[in-house]
Design a protein around this motif. Structure first.
Motif, mmCIF file in Angstrom:
data_model
loop_
_atom_site.group_PDB
_atom_site.id
_atom_site.type_symbol
_atom_site.label_atom_id
_atom_site.label_comp_id
_atom_site.label_asym_id
_atom_site.label_seq_id
_atom_site.Cartn_x
_atom_site.Cartn_y
_atom_site.Cartn_z
ATOM 1 N N ALA A 181 -22.898 56.387 66.329
ATOM 2 C CA ALA A 181 -22.451 57.792 67.078
ATOM 3 C C ALA A 181 -22.840 57.738 68.589
ATOM 4 O O ALA A 181 -21.883 58.020 69.433
ATOM 5 C CB ALA A 181 -23.091 59.051 66.634
ATOM 6 N N LEU A 182 -23.758 57.194 68.901
ATOM 7 C CA LEU A 182 -24.239 57.134 70.289
ATOM 8 C C LEU A 182 -23.278 55.595 71.180
ATOM 9 O O LEU A 182 -22.776 55.236 70.468
ATOM 10 C CB LEU A 182 -25.536 56.843 70.724
ATOM 11 C CG LEU A 182 -26.536 58.145 70.275
ATOM 12 C CD1 LEU A 182 -28.057 57.838 70.375
ATOM 13 C CD2 LEU A 182 -25.949 59.450 71.312
ATOM 14 N N HIS A 183 -23.447 55.760 72.450
ATOM 15 C CA HIS A 183 -22.913 54.601 73.080
ATOM 16 C C HIS A 183 -23.514 53.445 73.057
ATOM 17 O O HIS A 183 -23.178 52.310 73.531
ATOM 18 C CB HIS A 183 -22.543 55.122 74.547
ATOM 19 C CG HIS A 183 -23.686 55.352 75.247
ATOM 20 N ND1 HIS A 183 -24.115 56.677 75.738
ATOM 21 C CD2 HIS A 183 -24.739 54.721 75.818
ATOM 22 C CE1 HIS A 183 -25.197 56.827 76.547
ATOM 23 N NE2 HIS A 183 -25.496 55.664 76.460
ATOM 24 N N ASN A 220 -19.976 55.099 69.776
ATOM 25 C CA ASN A 220 -18.906 55.973 70.047
ATOM 26 C C ASN A 220 -18.301 56.591 68.728
ATOM 27 O O ASN A 220 -16.977 56.813 69.042
ATOM 28 C CB ASN A 220 -17.893 55.977 71.136
ATOM 29 C CG ASN A 220 -18.860 55.705 72.614
ATOM 30 O OD1 ASN A 220 -19.579 56.474 72.901
ATOM 31 N ND2 ASN A 220 -18.328 54.674 73.272
ATOM 32 N N PHE A 221 -18.744 56.378 67.698
ATOM 33 C CA PHE A 221 -17.986 56.548 66.498
ATOM 34 C C PHE A 221 -18.716 57.581 65.433
ATOM 35 O O PHE A 221 -19.837 57.145 65.155
ATOM 36 C CB PHE A 221 -17.563 55.394 65.690
ATOM 37 C CG PHE A 221 -16.197 55.759 64.952
ATOM 38 C CD1 PHE A 221 -15.349 54.798 65.304
ATOM 39 C CD2 PHE A 221 -16.468 56.067 63.743
ATOM 40 C CE1 PHE A 221 -14.195 54.970 64.609
ATOM 41 C CE2 PHE A 221 -15.250 56.150 62.922
ATOM 42 C CZ PHE A 221 -13.981 55.810 63.224
ATOM 43 N N VAL A 222 -18.555 58.983 65.489
ATOM 44 C CA VAL A 222 -19.235 59.793 64.690
ATOM 45 C C VAL A 222 -18.597 60.065 63.356
ATOM 46 O O VAL A 222 -17.462 60.604 63.095
ATOM 47 C CB VAL A 222 -19.359 61.199 65.315
ATOM 48 C CG1 VAL A 222 -20.416 62.295 64.550
ATOM 49 C CG2 VAL A 222 -20.036 60.954 66.863
ATOM 50 N N ARG A 225 -17.007 63.195 62.043
ATOM 51 C CA ARG A 225 -16.197 63.966 63.112
ATOM 52 C C ARG A 225 -14.933 62.839 63.204
ATOM 53 O O ARG A 225 -13.786 63.135 63.193
ATOM 54 C CB ARG A 225 -16.630 64.057 64.226
ATOM 55 C CG ARG A 225 -17.775 65.025 64.044
ATOM 56 C CD ARG A 225 -17.282 66.396 64.582
ATOM 57 N NE ARG A 225 -18.344 67.755 64.407
ATOM 58 C CZ ARG A 225 -18.529 68.370 63.456
ATOM 59 N NH1 ARG A 225 -17.637 68.677 62.333
ATOM 60 N NH2 ARG A 225 -19.546 69.414 63.559
ATOM 61 N N THR A 226 -15.170 61.750 63.883
ATOM 62 C CA THR A 226 -14.241 60.619 64.217
ATOM 63 C C THR A 226 -13.541 60.134 62.913
ATOM 64 O O THR A 226 -12.306 59.892 63.042
ATOM 65 C CB THR A 226 -14.876 59.420 65.134
ATOM 66 O OG1 THR A 226 -15.788 59.878 65.755
ATOM 67 C CG2 THR A 226 -13.828 58.523 65.854
ATOM 68 N N ALA A 227 -14.256 60.020 61.900
ATOM 69 C CA ALA A 227 -13.559 59.811 60.609
ATOM 70 C C ALA A 227 -14.623 60.088 59.589
ATOM 71 O O ALA A 227 -15.897 60.184 59.773
ATOM 72 C CB ALA A 227 -13.349 58.245 60.353
ATOM 73 N N THR A 228 -13.920 60.573 58.529
ATOM 74 C CA THR A 228 -15.147 61.241 57.403
ATOM 75 C C THR A 228 -15.352 60.097 56.611
ATOM 76 O O THR A 228 -14.827 59.042 56.280
ATOM 77 C CB THR A 228 -14.506 62.302 56.775
ATOM 78 O OG1 THR A 228 -13.379 61.615 55.961
ATOM 79 C CG2 THR A 228 -14.097 63.324 57.476
ATOM 80 N N GLU A 231 -12.565 59.222 54.443
ATOM 81 C CA GLU A 231 -11.505 58.420 55.212
ATOM 82 C C GLU A 231 -11.861 56.837 55.210
ATOM 83 O O GLU A 231 -11.033 55.856 55.025
ATOM 84 C CB GLU A 231 -11.179 58.919 56.367
ATOM 85 C CG GLU A 231 -10.420 60.170 56.397
ATOM 86 C CD GLU A 231 -10.320 60.861 57.591
ATOM 87 O OE1 GLU A 231 -9.787 61.929 57.928
ATOM 88 O OE2 GLU A 231 -11.361 60.499 58.537
ATOM 89 N N GLU A 235 -8.785 55.234 53.583
ATOM 90 C CA GLU A 235 -7.987 54.838 54.498
ATOM 91 C C GLU A 235 -8.448 53.341 55.272
ATOM 92 O O GLU A 235 -7.609 52.623 55.757
ATOM 93 C CB GLU A 235 -7.866 55.467 55.892
ATOM 94 C CG GLU A 235 -7.040 56.989 55.230
ATOM 95 C CD GLU A 235 -7.082 58.146 56.076
ATOM 96 O OE1 GLU A 235 -7.306 57.745 57.434
ATOM 97 O OE2 GLU A 235 -7.085 59.182 55.916
ATOM 98 N N TRP A 236 -9.659 53.078 55.448
ATOM 99 C CA TRP A 236 -10.166 51.978 55.920
ATOM 100 C C TRP A 236 -10.722 50.941 54.916
ATOM 101 O O TRP A 236 -10.940 49.809 55.447
ATOM 102 C CB TRP A 236 -11.639 52.331 56.729
ATOM 103 C CG TRP A 236 -11.311 53.138 58.020
ATOM 104 C CD1 TRP A 236 -10.896 54.429 57.965
ATOM 105 C CD2 TRP A 236 -11.586 52.844 59.275
ATOM 106 N NE1 TRP A 236 -11.042 54.922 59.299
ATOM 107 C CE2 TRP A 236 -11.407 53.921 60.187
ATOM 108 C CE3 TRP A 236 -12.228 51.717 59.844
ATOM 109 C CZ2 TRP A 236 -11.753 54.079 61.600
ATOM 110 C CZ3 TRP A 236 -12.327 51.793 61.268
ATOM 111 C CH2 TRP A 236 -12.075 52.763 62.137
ATOM 112 N N ASN A 408 -29.595 65.052 60.548
ATOM 113 C CA ASN A 408 -28.465 65.658 61.215
ATOM 114 C C ASN A 408 -27.573 66.057 60.184
ATOM 115 O O ASN A 408 -27.099 65.323 59.204
ATOM 116 C CB ASN A 408 -27.751 64.488 62.148
ATOM 117 C CG ASN A 408 -26.695 65.024 62.786
ATOM 118 O OD1 ASN A 408 -25.577 65.698 62.478
ATOM 119 N ND2 ASN A 408 -26.780 65.164 64.244
ATOM 120 N N ILE A 410 -24.171 66.591 59.864
ATOM 121 C CA ILE A 410 -22.718 66.296 59.938
ATOM 122 C C ILE A 410 -22.081 65.623 58.741
ATOM 123 O O ILE A 410 -21.378 66.302 58.285
ATOM 124 C CB ILE A 410 -22.341 65.554 61.285
ATOM 125 C CG1 ILE A 410 -22.747 66.508 62.710
ATOM 126 C CG2 ILE A 410 -21.045 65.559 61.220
ATOM 127 C CD1 ILE A 410 -22.410 65.967 63.852
#
Lengths: 474, 284
Positions: A181-183, A220-222, A225-228, A231, A235-236, A408, A410
């Protein structure tokens, strides 16, 4: 190859435990450089000769990831440092990190036979020495992976559990992707543990070695949020997922005044400094504010990290406030010792009651009460009870709460059918499998707050379980 | 890296960026925000996603140059790239059929309101939109708002355009009218949202505000964004950013948001000095 340890056991026992080289306290209070330099070649060699190479090596059982400790120490005795670190790496892919942050005194070194009458072998410092030696002399070579598995596995979180699971699965031939999630990569190793205890350069080197195994890392991928999670499967095309998002949500005491300016969670404070480099403000944009007098509430490693960081940022009076006594402190002995050397003022058996603010809503002090130890509670520790009429005010301008973190929420909130337990943890069986097929979890997300090495053990176990799961699925 | 596909200045201090961020573009909904870090030395700041195009894989950010980072961002050009963009974060706006809704945007908050207004319109609501700004130059998105609203009202503090006064003056008229406004969505500076909350409270009209707070990570890790909602501690990043306006402790939040004002000023001034030095260097 030179002969193994030539000394007789009685001779080995006469050697005193070697002490690591350390930056002197007066200097290190002013910088963020690493406190401990560890062992040099000579000390390592001497220390390694203390190992009795026991027939029944309790130390291996004491290690959460089961490193062949006598095996690697024998290689140190022989001067085979590169072979020694590779021996460690069979069980642990992050030796330079574990050699620095593992609580060896309550694991391998606690059960070391030498420690029964004398002092245990400095296993952690030896681990660190060989890992550092390998880095210093550029001896690392990426293992060749001879197997290939088509299945894609997603790892959520790049902390110790996620990195370890990724390395293990990559070595088994799987196609591994880490989502962070972080950079920056590393989870709590990045945002939580300060530079003076774990230089970020070491973390960078160890994580690059995991990437070198063919692991892809998306920062940078949460997930959630960015994908569940669904998914990722649908999808992946991921066939299994390991959740290792840690315990990153801070808890607060719930006392009056917590929303005053100058009150931080340890997470915010350490993230500002470690991840965002606020100690170099204004060269770095993220600010941090430290009063002349600061207090940290808590008795764990995070509290020690926070209070020692605050001291380095210029706090003249840095108090550590803990409601029990020193014996009950969960922090590592070494951290408590280092904190004391750095002039941290311990206010033990002290409980915060309320935080006092000035007319601009800034912290100006905290009312506390003295505690005494009563009956033992369910954790086996004596419960602190307030001493009537013992209230007093400590003047501070910054307060940092380091009283524990929760997972967390999420992913739990966005993944139907994922069973959660108390305090928001994800429930797993003994093989790290969750209530949903193909989803595994470990580290602080499943434990609610533990150590780097226990997270790594979960990562290893999950990798084995994922391998079983994918093999039985095909 | 996240490339700036296009940049357009929509007022003297407000710019509109279209940024390549395909994963975020697919998932963003009205009310979401992203965390942005411009470069290695940068801070992470939250910015509301004003729009998105899943086909092109882009998101739109509308940014007012107020602090060091937003000034730096607004000085960036088409074709350059932002180091980190992560999202979509926060809970999407709860959009439902209320009947007649008032949308109130103040300053750059109007940009954050636009996707919400769009979603509310799509849900079948009748929209009365109020755009407020300090002066004519800062009135933004009037045409875009008009496209999705049944009626648009503009107020300027200095009277340089449309009605002189505050958004609350206009909102009070609407509430007193027979329009039957049953919900208010207000986004703008904290004092404006507080004034809206105080205005609508006696009317008992459901009012939603989007809170801009101090944030470090934006994913629930730091707690810097904690706000008091109905006496309870909430994190704006994961519990919000939108909350029932009547339960928000605005005074506390306004004081918290001032925590770093002096340090932000140091950072900004240092940046301006550097720019000036660079300009001098170039002039030579």
């Amino acid at each position: 190859m030179t002969a193994p340890n030539p000394l007789k056991p009685s001779e080995r026992m006469k050697i005193p435990r070697q002490q690591p080289l350390e930056q002197n306290p007066a200097d290190r209070m002013l910088n963020f450089l690493e406190v401990s330099y560890g062992f040099d070649d000579d000390r390592s060699l001497v220390e390694s000769k203390r190992c009795l190479d026991c027939k029944t090596p309790y130390c291996i059982d004491g290690c959460p990831v089961g490193i062949d400790i006598p095996g690697f120490i024998t290689l140190v005795v022989q001067g085979e440092y590169a072979a020694a670190v590779n021996k460690i790496r069979e069980a642990n892919y992050l030796p330079a990190i574990c050699g620095r942050v593992c609580p060896q005194e309550s694991q391998c070194e606690e059960v070391c036979v030498l420690g029964k009458k004398l002092t245990p072998v400095a296993i952690g410092k030896l681990e660190r020495f060989v890992a550092d030696y390998e880095m210093r002399h550029n001896l690392f070579t990426t293992p060749v992976i001879n197997v290939h598995r088509d299945e894609k596995v997603a790892i959520v979180g790049s902390g110790p559990a996620g990195l370890t699971c990724a390395a293990e699965l990559a070595k088994l031939g799987y196609q591994v992707t880490i989502f962070e999630a972080l950079h920056a990569v590393g989870g709590v190793l990045r945002y939580g543990i300060p530079e003076f205890r774990l230089p970020k350069e070491i973390l960078d080197i160890e994580t690059h070695r995991i990437e070198a195994l063919g692991v892809t890392i998306h920062t940078n991928f949460v997930i959630g949020r960015t994908a569940t999670i669904d998914e990722l499967f649908d999808e992946w095309g991921f066939k299994a997922i390991f959740l290792a998002t840690g315990a990153g949500t801070p808890t607060f005491l719930g006392i009056p005044g917590e929303n005053l300016s100058g009150v931080y969670s340890a997470n915010e404070f350490l993230t500002r400094v470690n991840l965002m480099g606020a100690y170099k403000f204004p060269e770095n944009d993220t600010p941090i504010r430290i009063g002349e007098s600061i207090a940290v509430i808590g008795g764990g490693n995070t509290a020690m990290d926070a209070v020692r960081t605050a001291r380095r940022l210029g706090a003249k009076n840095a108090y550590l406030i803990y409601r029990r006594s020193r014996q009950e402190m969960p922090a590592r002995d070494e951290e408590i010792h280092h904190a004391e050397e750095e002039g941290i003022q311990f206010m033990l058996l002290t409980n915060p009651v309320r935080i006092l603010g000035d007319e601009n809503n800034w912290v100006k002090g905290m009312e506390c009460q003295r505690m005494e130890l009563g009956e033992s509670d369910e954790s086996g520790r004596r419960r602190p009870v307030p001493v009537k009429g013992s209230e007093f005010v400590v003047e501070i301008q910054t307060l940092i709460e380091a009283i524990g973190q929760r997972p967390n929420p999420i992913i739990q909130a966005t993944t139907p059918g994922l069973e959660t337990g108390k305090r928001g943890t994800v429930v797993t069986d003994s093989a790290q499998a969750t209530s949903r097929p193909g989803i595994f979890a470990g580290g602080d997300l499943a434990r609610g707050g533990a150590t780097v090495i226990l997270a790594m053990r979960d990562g290893k176990k999950a990798a084995a379980a994922i391998d079983d799961y994918l093999r039985s699925a095909t | 890296m996240f490339q700036i596909v296009s940049k357009q200045d929509i007022s003297s201090t407000i710019s509109k960026f279209v940024i390549e961020a395909p994963f975020i573009a697919r998932k963003r909904k009205a009310g979401n925000f992203v965390m942005v870090r411009l470069h290695e030395h940068g801070e992470r700041i939250p910015l509301t996603v004003a729009d998105g195009d899943p086909e092109r894989g882009t998101i739109t950010l509308i940014v007012q140059a107020v602090g060091k980072t937003t000034k730096e961002l607004c000085a960036m050009r088409e074709g350059s790239a932002i180091l980190d963009v992560v999202g979509p974060l926060g809970n999407p706006t709860p959009v439902k059929l209320h009947g007649t809704v008032a949308c109130v945007g103040g300053g750059v908050g109007t940009a954050e309101l636009l996707p919400i207004a769009r979603a509310l319109k799509a849900a079948g609501n009748t929209l009365h939109t109020i755009i407020g700004a300090r002066s004519r130059d800062l009135v933004i998105l009037e045409r875009e708002m008009a496209d999705v609203s049944d009626r648009v009202y503009v107020t300027t503090d200095d009277g340089s355009y449309a009605r002189k006064g505050f958004v609350t003056d206009q909102l009070k008229d609407l509430l007193d009218d027979t329009l039957g406004i049953s919900a208010v969505y207000a986004i703008g500076p904290l004092p404006m949202m507080k004034a809206v909350a105080n205005l609508t409270r006696p009317y008992g009209v459901h009012t939603l505000v989007s809170l801009n707070t101090i944030m470090v990570d934006g994913t629930g890790m730091c707690g810097g964004c904690r706000v008091t909602i109905g006496g309870e501690m909430k994190f704006a990043c994961v519990d919000g950013p939108e909350f029932d306006a009547h339960k928000v402790d605005f005074d506390e939040l306004m004081m918290r948001n001032r925590s770093y004002l002096d340090l932000e000023k140091i950072s900004d001034e240092r940046h301006q000095c550097r720019l000036a030095a660079q300009a001098q260097e170039l002039a030579r």
